[in-house]
Design a protein around this motif. Sequence first.
Motif, PDB file in Angstrom:
ATOM      1  N   ASP A 211      47.454  57.137  98.680  1.00  0.00           N
ATOM      2  CA  ASP A 211      46.366  57.938  99.518  1.00  0.00           C
ATOM      3  C   ASP A 211      46.585  59.496  99.338  1.00  0.00           C
ATOM      4  OD1 ASP A 211      45.048  55.619 100.049  1.00  0.00           O
ATOM      5  OD2 ASP A 211      46.111  55.599 101.722  1.00  0.00           O
ATOM      6  N   GLY A 212      45.493  60.346  98.851  1.00  0.00           N
ATOM      7  CA  GLY A 212      45.935  61.754  98.607  1.00  0.00           C
ATOM      8  C   GLY A 212      44.449  62.394  99.157  1.00  0.00           C
ATOM      9  N   ARG A 213      44.594  63.728  99.025  1.00  0.00           N
ATOM     10  CA  ARG A 213      43.387  64.566  99.183  1.00  0.00           C
ATOM     11  C   ARG A 213      43.136  65.677  97.676  1.00  0.00           C
ATOM     12  NH1 ARG A 213      39.505  63.633 102.803  1.00  0.00           N
ATOM     13  NH2 ARG A 213      40.308  62.660 104.757  1.00  0.00           N
ATOM     14  N   SER A 214      42.134  65.784  97.173  1.00  0.00           N
ATOM     15  CA  SER A 214      42.003  66.393  96.080  1.00  0.00           C
ATOM     16  C   SER A 214      40.828  67.659  96.360  1.00  0.00           C
ATOM     17  CB  SER A 214      41.568  65.755  94.669  1.00  0.00           C
ATOM     18  OG  SER A 214      40.354  64.982  95.011  1.00  0.00           O
ATOM     19  N   SER A 215      40.792  68.261  95.206  1.00  0.00           N
ATOM     20  CA  SER A 215      39.651  69.470  95.503  1.00  0.00           C
ATOM     21  C   SER A 215      38.132  68.841  95.810  1.00  0.00           C
ATOM     22  CB  SER A 215      39.648  70.388  94.319  1.00  0.00           C
ATOM     23  OG  SER A 215      39.412  69.597  92.900  1.00  0.00           O
ATOM     24  N   TRP A 216      37.969  67.696  95.381  1.00  0.00           N
ATOM     25  CA  TRP A 216      36.462  67.007  95.544  1.00  0.00           C
ATOM     26  C   TRP A 216      36.669  66.051  96.579  1.00  0.00           C
ATOM     27  CZ3 TRP A 216      39.088  66.631  90.386  1.00  0.00           C
ATOM     28  CH2 TRP A 216      39.521  65.617  90.347  1.00  0.00           C
ATOM     29  N   GLY A 217      37.471  66.108  97.349  1.00  0.00           N
ATOM     30  CA  GLY A 217      37.295  64.856  98.387  1.00  0.00           C
ATOM     31  C   GLY A 217      38.601  63.984  98.516  1.00  0.00           C
ATOM     32  N   GLY A 218      38.437  62.878  99.348  1.00  0.00           N
ATOM     33  CA  GLY A 218      39.410  62.033  99.182  1.00  0.00           C
ATOM     34  C   GLY A 218      39.479  61.141  98.268  1.00  0.00           C
ATOM     35  N   ALA A 219      40.612  60.554  97.671  1.00  0.00           N
ATOM     36  CA  ALA A 219      40.648  59.570  96.689  1.00  0.00           C
ATOM     37  C   ALA A 219      41.699  58.551  96.934  1.00  0.00           C
ATOM     38  CB  ALA A 219      40.932  60.085  95.330  1.00  0.00           C
ATOM     39  N   SER A 220      41.699  57.275  96.739  1.00  0.00           N
ATOM     40  CA  SER A 220      42.429  56.273  96.711  1.00  0.00           C
ATOM     41  C   SER A 220      42.794  55.448  95.701  1.00  0.00           C
ATOM     42  CB  SER A 220      41.739  55.224  97.909  1.00  0.00           C
ATOM     43  OG  SER A 220      42.716  54.162  98.153  1.00  0.00           O
ATOM     44  N   PHE A 221      43.962  55.481  95.262  1.00  0.00           N
ATOM     45  CA  PHE A 221      44.371  54.870  93.871  1.00  0.00           C
ATOM     46  C   PHE A 221      44.909  53.672  93.962  1.00  0.00           C
ATOM     47  CE2 PHE A 221      43.922  58.526  91.091  1.00  0.00           C
ATOM     48  CZ  PHE A 221      43.915  59.559  92.140  1.00  0.00           C
ATOM     49  N   ASP A 222      44.785  52.557  93.019  1.00  0.00           N
ATOM     50  CA  ASP A 222      45.609  51.442  93.075  1.00  0.00           C
ATOM     51  C   ASP A 222      46.421  51.599  91.775  1.00  0.00           C
ATOM     52  OD1 ASP A 222      44.723  50.026  95.287  1.00  0.00           O
ATOM     53  OD2 ASP A 222      43.007  49.255  94.364  1.00  0.00           O
ATOM     54  N   PHE A 223      47.608  51.641  91.893  1.00  0.00           N
ATOM     55  CA  PHE A 223      48.448  51.642  90.636  1.00  0.00           C
ATOM     56  C   PHE A 223      49.309  50.433  90.305  1.00  0.00           C
ATOM     57  CE2 PHE A 223      48.216  56.164  91.992  1.00  0.00           C
ATOM     58  CZ  PHE A 223      48.003  56.725  90.880  1.00  0.00           C
ATOM     59  N   TYR A 224      49.679  50.301  89.095  1.00  0.00           N
ATOM     60  CA  TYR A 224      50.462  49.324  88.411  1.00  0.00           C
ATOM     61  C   TYR A 224      51.308  49.817  87.456  1.00  0.00           C
ATOM     62  CZ  TYR A 224      47.199  46.127  90.703  1.00  0.00           C
ATOM     63  OH  TYR A 224      46.248  45.577  91.963  1.00  0.00           O
ATOM     64  N   GLY A 225      52.674  49.225  87.610  1.00  0.00           N
ATOM     65  CA  GLY A 225      53.471  49.837  86.332  1.00  0.00           C
ATOM     66  C   GLY A 225      54.739  49.219  86.228  1.00  0.00           C
ATOM     67  N   PHE A 226      55.903  49.837  85.986  1.00  0.00           N
ATOM     68  CA  PHE A 226      57.371  49.324  85.564  1.00  0.00           C
ATOM     69  C   PHE A 226      58.234  50.022  86.404  1.00  0.00           C
ATOM     70  CE2 PHE A 226      54.376  48.017  82.084  1.00  0.00           C
ATOM     71  CZ  PHE A 226      54.461  46.380  82.269  1.00  0.00           C
ATOM     72  N   TRP A 227      59.273  49.568  86.459  1.00  0.00           N
ATOM     73  CA  TRP A 227      60.524  50.206  87.068  1.00  0.00           C
ATOM     74  C   TRP A 227      61.603  49.918  86.360  1.00  0.00           C
ATOM     75  CZ3 TRP A 227      64.477  47.572  90.093  1.00  0.00           C
ATOM     76  CH2 TRP A 227      65.495  48.467  90.479  1.00  0.00           C
ATOM     77  N   SER A 228      62.426  51.207  85.767  1.00  0.00           N
ATOM     78  CA  SER A 228      63.568  50.763  85.219  1.00  0.00           C
ATOM     79  C   SER A 228      64.806  51.101  85.860  1.00  0.00           C
ATOM     80  CB  SER A 228      63.794  51.966  83.958  1.00  0.00           C
ATOM     81  OG  SER A 228      64.977  52.113  83.117  1.00  0.00           O
ATOM     82  N   GLU A 229      65.560  49.815  85.838  1.00  0.00           N
ATOM     83  CA  GLU A 229      66.865  49.570  86.821  1.00  0.00           C
ATOM     84  C   GLU A 229      67.833  50.772  86.265  1.00  0.00           C
ATOM     85  OE1 GLU A 229      69.740  46.423  88.732  1.00  0.00           O
ATOM     86  OE2 GLU A 229      68.291  45.849  86.967  1.00  0.00           O
ATOM     87  N   SER A 230      67.891  50.858  85.033  1.00  0.00           N
ATOM     88  CA  SER A 230      68.941  51.579  84.369  1.00  0.00           C
ATOM     89  C   SER A 230      68.954  53.209  84.606  1.00  0.00           C
ATOM     90  CB  SER A 230      69.101  51.638  82.849  1.00  0.00           C
ATOM     91  OG  SER A 230      67.925  51.527  82.223  1.00  0.00           O
ATOM     92  N   THR A 231      67.686  53.591  84.604  1.00  0.00           N
ATOM     93  CA  THR A 231      67.340  55.213  84.949  1.00  0.00           C
ATOM     94  C   THR A 231      66.821  55.316  86.317  1.00  0.00           C
ATOM     95  OG1 THR A 231      64.966  54.879  84.024  1.00  0.00           O
ATOM     96  CG2 THR A 231      66.787  55.215  82.346  1.00  0.00           C
ATOM     97  N   GLY A 232      66.255  54.417  86.888  1.00  0.00           N
ATOM     98  CA  GLY A 232      65.767  54.550  88.183  1.00  0.00           C
ATOM     99  C   GLY A 232      64.620  55.408  88.207  1.00  0.00           C
ATOM    100  N   GLN A 233      63.646  55.131  87.075  1.00  0.00           N
ATOM    101  CA  GLN A 233      62.382  55.774  87.116  1.00  0.00           C
ATOM    102  C   GLN A 233      61.467  54.683  87.295  1.00  0.00           C
ATOM    103  OE1 GLN A 233      62.458  57.680  83.379  1.00  0.00           O
ATOM    104  NE2 GLN A 233      63.448  59.669  84.011  1.00  0.00           N
ATOM    105  N   VAL A 234      60.438  55.315  87.895  1.00  0.00           N
ATOM    106  CA  VAL A 234      59.033  54.285  87.933  1.00  0.00           C
ATOM    107  C   VAL A 234      57.843  54.938  87.227  1.00  0.00           C
ATOM    108  CG1 VAL A 234      57.116  53.255  89.535  1.00  0.00           C
ATOM    109  CG2 VAL A 234      59.836  53.391  90.108  1.00  0.00           C
ATOM    110  N   CYS A 235      57.080  54.231  86.473  1.00  0.00           N
ATOM    111  CA  CYS A 235      55.929  54.760  85.812  1.00  0.00           C
ATOM    112  C   CYS A 235      54.969  53.885  85.880  1.00  0.00           C
ATOM    113  CB  CYS A 235      56.277  54.969  84.099  1.00  0.00           C
ATOM    114  SG  CYS A 235      55.024  55.597  83.047  1.00  0.00           S
ATOM    115  N   MET A 236      53.743  54.590  86.350  1.00  0.00           N
ATOM    116  CA  MET A 236      52.384  53.388  86.709  1.00  0.00           C
ATOM    117  C   MET A 236      51.133  54.192  86.465  1.00  0.00           C
ATOM    118  SD  MET A 236      53.883  52.352  90.558  1.00  0.00           S
ATOM    119  CE  MET A 236      54.075  53.783  90.896  1.00  0.00           C
ATOM    120  N   VAL A 237      50.087  53.600  86.219  1.00  0.00           N
ATOM    121  CA  VAL A 237      48.894  54.167  85.999  1.00  0.00           C
ATOM    122  C   VAL A 237      48.119  53.465  86.973  1.00  0.00           C
ATOM    123  CG1 VAL A 237      49.181  55.029  83.545  1.00  0.00           C
ATOM    124  CG2 VAL A 237      48.501  52.460  84.085  1.00  0.00           C
TER     125      VAL A 237
END
Length: 830
Positions: free
Chosen positions: A30-56
């Motif tokens: 949940d976040g606030r942007s310049s045009w009002g509140g927006a709620s996102f649903d993200f899905y993605g992957f986590w790399s155990e070797s690098t500790g990174q998460v990438c989602m869209v």
Amino acid sequence: MTLQISKTSASSSYYGGDFGQKKLQVMQIDGRSSWGGASFDFYGFWSESTGQVCMVGSTQVLSVEGTRLKIFDARLMLNYSKESNIYGSLVKGVLESVDSLSEFKTVLILGARNTPLNYEYKLLEQSKLDCGVNGGESLSLENVLGGMCKVFEGRSHVFGLMYRNDCGVDHSCSPFGSDVEYTPGFMSMLSFLCDGEKMRMLLSFSNMSGYSSLFPFDPRTSLVAEGSWDVERNRFCGVACRILNFSDSLSNAVVDDCSLRLSLRFPAILSIKSMAPVVGELWSAQAESDPSYFRRIEFSSLNDQLWRFPSLRYEYTESERVGKLCGAGKSRPKRKGNHYPDAQTSDMRFVMSVKYSGEGNVLRTARASPYFVGDRLYRDLLVRGQGVGLTGIPMNVNSVTKSFTNITYRIRSLNPNSESRGDIYAEGTYDRDTGELCMVGCQSVRLKNTVAIQNETVDCSLAIKINFSPIDSRSDDRLKGTIKSTREKTDPLYVGRMEVLSRSIYVHQAKESVWRMDLEVAMVLVSNTLSCLFLGMQLYHMKQHQEALPFISVAMLILITLGHMIPLLLNFEELFKGSHNQRNLFFENDRWLEAKEIVVRIVTLIAFLLECRLLQLAWTARKTGDHHHREDVWKAEKKVSYVCLPLYITGGLIAWLVNRNRTPKRIVYIGKPQARNLLYRPVNLKRSFQRPPLWKDLKSYGGLMLDAFLLPQILFNGFSNSDLKPLAALFYVGNSFVRLLPHAYDLYRSHSYGKILDWSFIYANHKMDYYSTAWDIIILCIGFLFAFLIFLQQRFGGRCFIPKRFREYVGYEKVVELQQAGEQHNTNDS
């Protein structure tokens, strides 16, 4: 901005050739942007070797023009540190638009990481080297229910900060120096990991004490800490680290500068000026010449409960002032025949309304509950059974005399020296022989001053005197009292006189009310069942005496049918609807009471259907009877209407005029308890300045009309001069009994109970009829008189109670009518 991420399940799915990628489900961001509140649903992957998460993910937002919705696609990337220690406590990332032409600007993210697997405590040795000064006797973990972890787990804890007397506004007092423009007054603590005697936590500082479901995180005013419990010193010793290098970019933030020390302990003895069950210190291990050095800060908890510390003791420090104010220890004459609450029972808790004389008679609400009785925890006394009337080993409490008991109170949501909600702590004596509670109250001045200075955080200048009513009293007021300041009116901390009033009920009243309500529901059910039985007997009587059918007053049948139809219409939705409005019940979760109410309505519906059948038979008999006979019956019915309608309308106008001329009064309403455990402590005190609604008076007047339901039949018998028996004895006697019994019961109830619980009356409901001692006696007399008149009419004739010369005149009219009928019959034969 809030970010929550969770794995879908224990099993993982693998894609492509990257064996280290595992699919995740992201709950929401949940976040606030310049045009009002927006709620996102993200899905993605986590790399155990690098500790990174990438989602869209995507969401719908309004266009710049604000005329239409458009899809906004975004990408979220997070970096988790590989270090499983305090230095890897941060999570960094970015939220950016997938569309390069979008006006959305990239958002940098910095957050506190939840405890990783196999966490390693690296600063325990440093924490044990310096663990603060000895602040008094402390409890060991053995005397804390559940240990240290149970105290701090699950929620954030707020502490009030107390600085040294010479602190002022000097930034050397603040742990953040000149980097923060204010000196924090409060500290929030959230435990991330607690394992026995070790704990990792996040500390956040602010100048507001408000509680929020989201833990505040600002890298400028946040610290990451870890430590362990020192068994010898009975305190938690920790090291806190700052978050640095975030000014230019949040992606450069690191946990560093672990030169802060922290201690927490559970004091074994409390006093009126120190009621916090958790206290501690925060200080700098640097030299005074170091720019990051700050003076030692003490803090105490604001929202921790005492029940986890059953070994706590209380020290009365205001005994001398209490003695001068209340005359403690002096014998007072015992009030004969009166019994007052015991100090060790739940009768000492109450909800009260407080009127401030200096603020235009403003009415506010507060809760008062003992904290200590003698030197023992009040809650501990209740849990062990003494407070609920169970027998057991008597607990030794510190009493001044046989009738006087030392007692400590906490009055919540009542701080006259603050615009915010606060507490007043008070200690004094309670005299069980007279029901007098006399105390000295202390209020916190922290809420109006951002920086609290030691020895100036508590002002004990309130004199509190409260008088309890006897436990067997039928008074609407449970207690009355005053709260006033002993300071001069020119003093900034002076508060005006406050009047205290409570209409909470005692425990025994609540228990009796539970029994009474069950009895009243049963009485309503029995009354309606008897009504059905009497109606059935009347139908059987009509079948046996067909010739008497036309002589039943239709006006009477319509009146009693409406008496059952209107309650059914008011409760029709609840009768057939599955979800019942819990607020209309005395107990929120008492399904048994709700089921009995449904049964009552079903029986009422059966009685209504039987009355409709009775009305139909009487109406049909008049339509199909002899023509001459039918005209006489309708003439008598019209005369009944000419008498009853003006009488009923006049009574309604009188009820309206009485309602209009009634002087409005300021009334304190006590809301219904919303659960069984709140039965003894009603909540939702409201005030109003209004007259009772007209609808209420009209409903009561309608009940009076039903009490006199035999009036139309008495008039009909008189006008028709019938000597038949249209009504079964069980019908008119039984229904009169059903209508009069509530008034007889109300006489008993008014003698045994007060009016404080009149909103809970089920049988003989004061909203449905006129109930008072005078009205009950009048209605009982009228009911018995009407039933006796019906008996006389059906035995000796409709006009048996009128003077003899009128009866002879009527008899002469009957002879003339019979002669005329005979002559007409002879003419037809010839």
